[in-house]
Design a protein around this motif. Structure first.
Motif, mmCIF file in Angstrom:
data_model
loop_
_atom_site.group_PDB
_atom_site.id
_atom_site.type_symbol
_atom_site.label_atom_id
_atom_site.label_comp_id
_atom_site.label_asym_id
_atom_site.label_seq_id
_atom_site.Cartn_x
_atom_site.Cartn_y
_atom_site.Cartn_z
ATOM 1 N N GLU A 68 0.846 -1.195 0.000
ATOM 2 C CA GLU A 68 0.000 0.000 0.000
ATOM 3 C C GLU A 68 0.882 1.246 0.000
ATOM 4 O OE1 GLU A 68 -3.819 -1.116 2.541
ATOM 5 O OE2 GLU A 68 -1.992 -1.312 3.722
ATOM 6 N N LEU B 65 -0.345 4.298 4.875
ATOM 7 C CA LEU B 65 -1.223 3.198 5.292
ATOM 8 C C LEU B 65 -0.415 2.007 5.783
ATOM 9 C CD1 LEU B 65 -3.898 3.297 2.436
ATOM 10 C CD2 LEU B 65 -4.149 4.120 4.781
ATOM 11 N N GLU B 66 0.674 1.731 5.081
ATOM 12 C CA GLU B 66 1.537 0.603 5.455
ATOM 13 C C GLU B 66 2.124 0.809 6.855
ATOM 14 O OE1 GLU B 66 3.192 -3.098 3.864
ATOM 15 O OE2 GLU B 66 1.913 -1.646 2.855
ATOM 16 N N LYS C 98 0.976 2.719 9.365
ATOM 17 C CA LYS C 98 -0.044 2.659 10.411
ATOM 18 C C LYS C 98 -0.526 1.228 10.655
ATOM 19 C CE LYS C 98 -1.413 7.434 9.625
ATOM 20 N NZ LYS C 98 -2.423 8.365 9.093
ATOM 21 N N THR C 99 -0.641 0.461 9.574
ATOM 22 C CA THR C 99 -1.030 -0.942 9.710
ATOM 23 C C THR C 99 0.053 -1.731 10.427
ATOM 24 O OG1 THR C 99 -2.317 -0.852 7.663
ATOM 25 C CG2 THR C 99 -1.696 -3.027 8.451
ATOM 26 N N GLN D 257 0.197 -1.203 14.216
ATOM 27 C CA GLN D 257 -0.810 -1.976 14.940
ATOM 28 C C GLN D 257 -0.470 -3.456 14.979
ATOM 29 O OE1 GLN D 257 -3.329 -0.633 16.617
ATOM 30 N NE2 GLN D 257 -2.754 1.425 15.965
ATOM 31 N N GLN D 258 -0.040 -4.001 13.836
ATOM 32 C CA GLN D 258 0.249 -5.431 13.746
ATOM 33 C C GLN D 258 1.407 -5.845 14.655
ATOM 34 O OE1 GLN D 258 0.851 -6.018 9.526
ATOM 35 N NE2 GLN D 258 -1.312 -6.475 9.167
#
Length: 211
Positions: A72, A76-77, A79-80, A83-84
């Protein structure tokens, strides 16, 4: 014969639990200690060591991740990924896509709401990172970026009119909750393991009485 087999199985089960606990502890220690995650070896070992040595001197927690590209957009990458990987809310994660020559920084929601948002990090990157990259030194650019963020960190939060001082208590509470949930999970595993062992030894005794 059955009792011997059950005893062996019980011993193997206990070893499995202990080894699994050991792997969890080691994995958490490695995750906590790393500063630069560079799986494709964009940096030389000496550059990586230099970055880590300088960044570890700062009071904040920094995680620098270097990848060729992502599926992405880098925002976005990042922020993802934050979280991950389940980073603590006070962690500042810096993601670099070397192929696209892009960089993005993000932190937890607690600090984002206090002013350390995308606009803040964009300003920091333009002020501290870009000049050194133009001069040809990415390691120095990263070091200066983390030092710049560290320098502006407290000042920016305190000076924001709609933001109180650094939210130390919420951050500590979040860290304590994460630690508490980990401890609870470990306790559950131990209780389940001990219960199974008790059942196994009861079966062994029961078989011996029948004989």
């Amino acid at each position: 014969m059955y009792s011997r087999f059950i005893k062996i199985w019980a011993l193997l089960f206990l070893v499995l639990i202990l080894s699994n606990q050991g792997r969890i502890i080691i994995a958490k220690a490695e995750e906590k200690d790393f500063v630069v995650d560079d799986p494709y070896q964009y940096f030389s070992e000496s550059d990586k060591e230099r970055i880590e040595n300088e960044v570890k001197k700062l009071p904040e927690i920094y995680k620098i991740i270097v990848l060729p590209s992502g599926k992405e957009g880098i925002d976005l990458e990042a922020k993802t990924m934050f979280q991950q990987r389940n980073f603590s809310q006070d962690t500042i994660m810096i993601l670099i896509f070397t192929d696209q020559k892009e960089i993005f920084a993000v932190t937890g929601e607690a600090l984002q709401k206090k002013g350390l948002d995308d606009a803040f990090f964009k300003t920091e990157i333009e002020q501290y990172f870009v000049p050194n990259v133009k001069a040809g030194s990415v390691p120095l650019a990263l070091i200066n970026l983390t030092k710049g963020i560290s320098q502006d960190f407290s000042k920016y939060l305190v000076e924001k009119k709609d933001s109180p001082k650094i939210p130390e208590t919420p951050i500590k509470l979040i860290a304590e909750e994460d630690h508490s949930s980990t401890n609870n999970m470990n306790q559950i595993l131990w209780i389940v393991g001990l219960f199974i062992l008790i059942v196994i030894f009861w079966i062994v005794k029961h078989l011996k009485r029948k004989k």
